[in-house]
Design an enzyme around this catalytic site. Structure first.
Site, PDB file in Angstrom:
ATOM      1  CD  GLU A  97      -2.857   0.783   2.563  1.00  0.00           C
ATOM      2  OE1 GLU A  97      -3.179  -0.378   2.911  1.00  0.00           O
ATOM      3  OE2 GLU A  97      -3.230   1.788   3.168  1.00  0.00           O
ATOM      4  CG  ASP A  99      -1.728   4.589   2.959  1.00  0.00           C
ATOM      5  OD1 ASP A  99      -2.547   4.173   2.150  1.00  0.00           O
ATOM      6  OD2 ASP A  99      -1.434   4.018   4.026  1.00  0.00           O
ATOM      7  CD  GLU A 101      -3.812   7.557   6.437  1.00  0.00           C
ATOM      8  OE1 GLU A 101      -4.729   6.740   6.584  1.00  0.00           O
ATOM      9  OE2 GLU A 101      -2.886   7.686   7.248  1.00  0.00           O
ATOM     10  NE  ARG A 125       8.806   0.090   5.446  1.00  0.00           N
ATOM     11  CZ  ARG A 125       8.209  -1.112   5.445  1.00  0.00           C
ATOM     12  NH1 ARG A 125       6.899  -1.205   5.278  1.00  0.00           N
ATOM     13  NH2 ARG A 125       8.918  -2.209   5.592  1.00  0.00           N
ATOM     14  CG  ASP A 190      -9.869   7.077  16.480  1.00  0.00           C
ATOM     15  OD1 ASP A 190     -10.002   7.724  15.414  1.00  0.00           O
ATOM     16  OD2 ASP A 190      -9.578   5.864  16.492  1.00  0.00           O
TER      17      ASP A 190
END
Ligand SMILES: *[C@@H]1O[C@H](CO)[C@@H](O)[C@H](O)[C@H]1NC(C)=O
Ligand SMILES: *[C@@H]1O[C@H](CO)[C@@H](O)[C@H](O)[C@H]1NC(C)=O
Length: 296
Positions: A97, A99, A101, A125, A190
């Site tokens: 994957e 990413d 974000e 990572r 969260d």
């Protein structure tokens, strides 16, 4: 960016994108969940997060190597607690994957961009940076470039992260699983904002991420009959009579100019790097020891 080049950029962008986001989107992607949280306006697609649901989409097919890009305008105003993600991922317990974000923040505080790389099911990572512009005011492009030598994360064509193939040092590199391309917006109060201390303020909902300029220039290997990993990898590798553009020798590492850009990003905008987190990792992660971009 000067006003003139900003104007030209916008103009060229509109020319390339055309007028219908939905047609362009439909060719490559499909909504994965919360269809009623999607809306199309002219050349733009909007994904909405409210207290009932976020929303997400994924590519219709899977890819190996190449480049995927989107233009994104992030949630304006109070985006604390929200995460908008753009990523490539394979499936299964040993998935790979890549990413992006985008972690929201309270009004006026900087959005953070967290990147991560999973190899054979293992992530951990993370790198984080605060962008050098306000990503909620204009569209900016976010891209993932992937070949057999490196994975490069780019913001407006500036590399912000490189994950280099270090298989010759015995370190696994993601290059044998086809990946889908995905994006979504959801509530992650969260952990996302200021370590989870700031919660989503639902009185400011809906939180809207706006997209346009979907581009995938990569080797397709989804759909059709089930093929083995090895077959997929060889179909997407250059050979004597089939050269893929991403296997050009000049793309096996960053150019000198790009290396300078990456150094600048790391020096001025990086706020977290797992490679430097000695409290978290007793031993420095293997790739950090060898990754030359990580040496200052
Ligand atoms: C290989 O490609 C096929 C389609 O050609 C796809 O269905 C399959 O999931 C791929 N396998 C892997 C391991 O990526
Ligand atoms: C949010 O703003 C705070 C204060 O400026 C900053 O420390 C933090 O890195 C920003 N990003 C996130 C995701 O909390």
């Amino acid at each position: 960016m000067s006003t003139m080049s900003g104007f030209l950029g916008l103009f060229v962008g509109l020319m390339l994108v055309g007028l219908s986001a939905s047609a362009e989107f439909d060719q490559l992607f499909q909504p994965s969940w919360a269809f009623d949280h999607f809306s199309y306006e002219g050349d733009q697609l909007k994904l909405k997060l409210d207290k009932f649901s976020g929303a997400g989409f994924g590519s219709k097919t899977k890819y190996m190597f190449g480049r995927v890009s989107i233009q994104l305008k992030l949630v304006e105003g109070d985006s604390a607690g929200t995460v908008t993600a753009f990523y490539m991922s394979s499936e299964g317990p040993n998935h790979n994957e890549f990413d992006f974000e985008f972690l929201g923040n309270t009004t006026g505080e900087p959005y953070s961009v967290q990147t991560n790389v999973y190899v054979n099911g293992v992530g951990n990572r993370e790198q984080r940076l605060n962008l050098w512009f306000d990503p909620t005011k204009e569209f900016h492009s976010y891209s993932i470039f992937w070949n057999q030598r490196q994975v490069v994360f780019l913001v407006d064509d500036t590399p912000i992260r490189v994950h280099t193939n270090l298989e010759h040092k015995g370190i696994p590199y993601p290059k044998d699983q086809a990946m889908g391309v995905y994006s979504s917006i959801w509530n992650a109060d969260d952990w996302a904002t200021q370590g989870g201390r700031v919660k989503t303020d639902w009185s400011h909902a809906p939180f809207v991420a706006t997209y346009r300029g979907f581009e995938i220039n990569a080797c397709e290997c989804g759909g059709g009959s089930v093929a083995s990993t090895a077959e997929n990898a060889s179909k997407c590798s250059s050979s004597e009579d089939r050269k893929y553009w991403w296997d050009e020798p000049t793309l096996s590492e960053l150019s000198v100019h790009q290396s300078h850009q990456l150094k600048w990003v790391r020096a001025h905008h990086m706020v977290y790097d797992y490679c430097a987190d000695t409290a978290r990792f007793a031993a420095t992660p293997a790739e950090c020891v060898h990754h030359r971009h990580y040496h200052h």
